[in-house]
Every structure is written in C-alpha cells, then in structure tokens.
Design an enzyme around this catalytic site. Structure first.
Site, mmCIF file in Angstrom:
data_model
loop_
_atom_site.group_PDB
_atom_site.id
_atom_site.type_symbol
_atom_site.label_atom_id
_atom_site.label_comp_id
_atom_site.label_asym_id
_atom_site.label_seq_id
_atom_site.Cartn_x
_atom_site.Cartn_y
_atom_site.Cartn_z
ATOM 1 C CG HIS A 63 -2.008 1.017 1.162
ATOM 2 N ND1 HIS A 63 -3.189 0.904 1.853
ATOM 3 C CD2 HIS A 63 -2.102 2.196 0.489
ATOM 4 C CE1 HIS A 63 -3.969 1.936 1.604
ATOM 5 N NE2 HIS A 63 -3.323 2.748 0.790
ATOM 6 C CG HIS A 65 -1.281 6.587 -1.958
ATOM 7 N ND1 HIS A 65 -2.447 6.434 -2.674
ATOM 8 C CD2 HIS A 65 -1.524 6.051 -0.737
ATOM 9 C CE1 HIS A 65 -3.369 5.839 -1.903
ATOM 10 N NE2 HIS A 65 -2.817 5.589 -0.720
ATOM 11 N NE ARG A 67 0.271 11.412 -3.028
ATOM 12 C CZ ARG A 67 -0.812 11.024 -2.385
ATOM 13 N NH1 ARG A 67 -1.827 10.472 -3.048
ATOM 14 N NH2 ARG A 67 -0.910 11.175 -1.090
ATOM 15 C CG ASP A 160 -6.463 3.407 -0.846
ATOM 16 O OD1 ASP A 160 -7.216 3.508 0.131
ATOM 17 O OD2 ASP A 160 -5.298 3.825 -0.843
ATOM 18 C CG HIS A 187 -10.406 3.847 1.744
ATOM 19 N ND1 HIS A 187 -9.357 4.690 2.032
ATOM 20 C CD2 HIS A 187 -11.507 4.447 2.258
ATOM 21 C CE1 HIS A 187 -9.807 5.754 2.693
ATOM 22 N NE2 HIS A 187 -11.106 5.644 2.836
ATOM 23 C CG ASN A 286 -9.955 8.779 5.573
ATOM 24 O OD1 ASN A 286 -10.417 8.115 6.493
ATOM 25 N ND2 ASN A 286 -10.636 9.052 4.485
ATOM 26 C CG ASP A 313 -2.386 4.843 3.491
ATOM 27 O OD1 ASP A 313 -2.299 5.126 2.284
ATOM 28 O OD2 ASP A 313 -3.321 5.252 4.217
ATOM 29 C CG HIS A 317 -0.369 14.990 1.070
ATOM 30 N ND1 HIS A 317 -1.108 15.082 -0.083
ATOM 31 C CD2 HIS A 317 -0.940 14.002 1.798
ATOM 32 C CE1 HIS A 317 -2.096 14.195 -0.045
ATOM 33 N NE2 HIS A 317 -2.014 13.512 1.086
HETATM 34 ZN ZN LIG Z 1 -7.134 4.370 1.957
#
Ligand SMILES: [Zn+2]
Length: 434
Positions: A63, A65, A67, A160, A187, A286, A313, A317
């Site tokens: 998991h 991200h 981007r 997700d 999710h 979240n 996760d 940012h």
């Molecule tokens: Zn999520």
C-alpha cells in the site's frame, strides 16, 4: 549481468524457512543460490561482511501512493521506489488514485515500465507493481476492464482513497477477480457516516472543535464486505484497519473460513488521536488515528495474526498543502523510510513481537497472502534482501528522506533499527551509513 554477491556472517532471519541463525548468503544471477555456513563463494563475488546485522527477505509494502502521473511535485515513481529501497522494501504496490487514475491498461503499464526503466539505468529502487482501479475514474459506478488491467501488470484492484461503496459493484468485483486470482483491496469507509469528519470522533475532537469520524464508518463496510466475500468466495483485503470493531469482525470472518485479510499501518500501531492536539496536520490521516483502546486492539490483532500484514499507506503531500488549516489540509503521511524502525521500536523492543514475527508481517505474509514472488530467502527465489542493524538508535530527520515529501508525525522520534543495504534482484539498490 551483476557480479555474484556474498553476504558473510549475518544473522539470517527467514520465517518462511524457519531460519534464525548465523549464516552466509550467496546470490548468483539475481537469485539466492545458497544460505549456509562457511560459503567460500566464486572468486569474482562481491563480498560484504554483515556481522552483527540481520539478513532477511526484502520487505514488501502492499500500500503506497507514488502520485505519478499528476502529482509529481509530491512523489514520482522514481523517488518513491528509491524511498522504498531506503526503507528496506524490495517490492511495493502502487495505488491507482493518480491523476488520471490507473483505470486503463496504458496507465497501469506506464507505472510498471517507468519503474523498470529507472532500474535499467542504474537508478532503480524497489520493484513497483501497479494496482488497477476497481471502477472507471474511481467513480464507484462502472467496473474497469479488469482482464486488460491484469494483462498490463495490475496485481490487484482498488478504489483506495475512496471506498468501493456500491454493494453490487463490490459483489461483482469479488466474483470477477477470482478469474485472475487477485484480491480486491478495500478502503473501508462509509462516507455518509464520515460526513465531513477530519479526525477520530470522540473527546479530543470535541475539545479541539473538529468534526469526528466514528468507528462505525469503518466497521459497517468491513461487516458488509465480509458477508460479500463469504457469498462469492472472493478475496477481500481490508486496507489500513483502524478500529477495534473491525479487528473483531475480521477475526470472526477468518474463523468461518472467509477469504478476508487485513493490513495495519505503523502509525496506527504507534499513535492515537492525542497526536492531533495542537492541530498538527501531520497527524491528519484517513482512517484517522483512533483511541488507545483501538490502538491496543489493533496491536493484539497483529500479534495474534488476525491482521497479517503491516503496510505503510505511504501518502506524500507537499509541505505547503500540509501547512493549511487542519480542516483543509490533505489526509496522509509518508511512511516508507520510517516503517521498519517504528515497528522495531514499537513492537520488537516492547517484546510484543520477535524480529522473526515482524519480518513475517512485513515480508513473508504479504507475499504469501497476495501471491507475490518474494518474502523468502529459499535458494532459487529472487535475491530481494534487506540487511539491517536491529539495535542502532537514531532520530527521525525528514530532511534525510529520499522521498520528495516530508510529511511525517515521527519528526525527531527516537527509533531503533536501521537499514544498511537493500538488494533487489541481486543488485544493491540502497546502501545506508553504518
Ligand atoms: Zn485508503
């Protein structure tokens, strides 16, 4: 062709083969060749003495991200893969909520090829496997063409960032994905119950005057999906579990033989809603950080094996976005470069898990659960290896991250355990300082 690699005198911990002993490890042609005592090795081998260090199967994170495309100022596939390697990860699963999302074969293929392209240039990090979108445009309405996504390299599907809210869509996904033997990653969040919540619902939210997200927002969806997995025989994997209710539901589902698995993040293991005090946006995520009772239930779930997998996760940012007012700041934190150390500190140093059990949760279990080629040092398997010092203490300095983003709640935290080498396909992709 990379030269053979011989790691000598390390403590080899490989839960997949029940190994925990001082052994040498030889890598030839991108694969583990031998794990034995006193390997002399071929003359042309690169030799590294790893005495006093742990040698384990490379970590696997299902998991993250990255981007790209669309958010390259936060992270790219290249920087994400490098951050992963710096954290001891050799395989990561990239989520599809990019811009545009990974909802067609070309987008999925791009992510896979981009990671491979940098690796060929000698700029590689962890292996990056794309996860396809479950619905077109992540809109939660029309199922993507999953066959095409799988052909392009998708290893699972998910929406997700958002939940798969429509129960009929979830049912069809759980039916259809069985053809490809891939899981549906959920999710779990009922967004109607979340409303405009920004942190855990409870006393702290009330004190801070922030809108809360109740536990039932997660638990209601976990319950529904457990029944749908039971009905269809499909594999649902619940992402980033945060509530004690969800742990209880998954335990019951597993007892009944339902194909329901789950992951927990290092931050939900380490922190509670208290971290939000001071309106700290680096604690805004979240699902939100919950109460101490939830944190303890999740830890127990991980110890008992109800929750089999630790996943970060990793959600980069930009500084300026996280500097906004709490209500307006984006959810999420980076996690790849702190995960192993936070978990050693919070789970192994405390005596809750042995190092071998931790390596199981961060490598062997994800491989076993998701059908990933890795998570083992068995001769013949891919030479994806992490070498780390389990005892060294350091304090988290985001300025040293390889990630493009630095949004972590662990700034300045004293942690234990640090990655020294990460090896992917027999090639050293990261070397940390002693
Ligand atoms: Zn999520």
């Amino acid at each position: 062709m990379t030269r053979p690699l011989l790691l000598t005198g390390g403590r080899v911990i490989d839960p997949s083969t029940n190994t925990d002993a001082e052994l040498d490890l030889l890598v030839v042609d991108e694969r583990v060749m031998a794990v034995e005592q006193g390997i002399s090795g071929p003359d042309d081998a690169v030799r590294i003495s790893v005495e006093g260090l742990v040698v384990a199967p490379g970590l696997i994170d299902v998991h993250v991200h990255f981007r790209e495309p669309g958010g390259e100022h936060k992270e790219t596939i290249r920087t994400g893969a490098k951050a992963a390697a710096a954290g001891g990860f050799t395989t990561v699963w990239a989520m599809p909520n990019t811009d545009p999302p990974l909802d067609d074969p070309a987008a999925v293929g791009y992510v896979r090829e981009e990671a491979r392209r940098w690796a060929r240039k000698g700029e590689g990090g962890a292996r990056v496997s794309p996860v396809g979108a479950a619905s077109k445009g992540l809109a939660g309405e029309q199922m993507t063409e999953i066959g095409g996504l799988v052909e392009a390299g998708a290893v699972a599907v998910t929406d997700d960032g958002y939940p798969i809210a429509d129960p009929l869509l979830m049912r069809r996904l759980l039916e259809y994905t069985q053809r490809f033997d891939i899981p549906v990653l959920q999710h779990a969040e009922d967004m109607a119950l979340t409303a405009a919540g920004v942190m855990n619902e409870g006393a702290v939210a009330t004190e801070l005057g922030l809108r809360g997200i109740p536990n039932v927002s997660e638990a209601a969806v976990v319950a529904r999906d457990m029944f749908l997995a039971e009905l269809t025989g499909g594999h649902v994997h619940i992402q980033h579990i945060s509530t004690r209710e969800a742990v209880g539901l998954i335990a019951r589902g597993r007892e009944r033989g339902v194909r329901i698995t789950a992951e927990v993040t290092p931050h939900h293991i380490a922190l509670t809603e208290e971290a939000v005090r001071g309106y700290r946006t680096e604690a805004k995520m979240n699902p939100p950080l919950r109460t101490e009772q939830d944190r303890l239930a999740i830890r127990q779930g991980l110890i008992d094996g109800v929750i089999g997998i630790i996943a970060t996760d990793h959600a980069p940012h930009h500084y300026e976005e996280k500097e906004r007012e709490f209500d307006d700041a984006p959810f999420g934190i980076v996690g790849l470069e702190t995960a192993l150390s936070v978990c050693v500190t919070e789970l192994v140093s405390t005596g809750d898990l042995t190092l071998s059990q931790l390596i199981d949760r961060m490598s062997c279990a994800p491989a076993r659960t998701m059908g990933i080629d890795g998570g083992t040092l068995q001769p013949g398997s891919p030479a994806d290896i992490v070498v780390f010092d389990p005892d060294v203490k350091w304090s988290v300095d985001p300025g040293q991250f390889h990630s493009k983003s630095q949004n972590t709640p662990f700034v300045g935290k004293e942690v234990r355990g640090r990655v020294r080498w990460t090896i992917v396909a027999g090639e050293i992709r990261y070397e940390g300082e002693a």
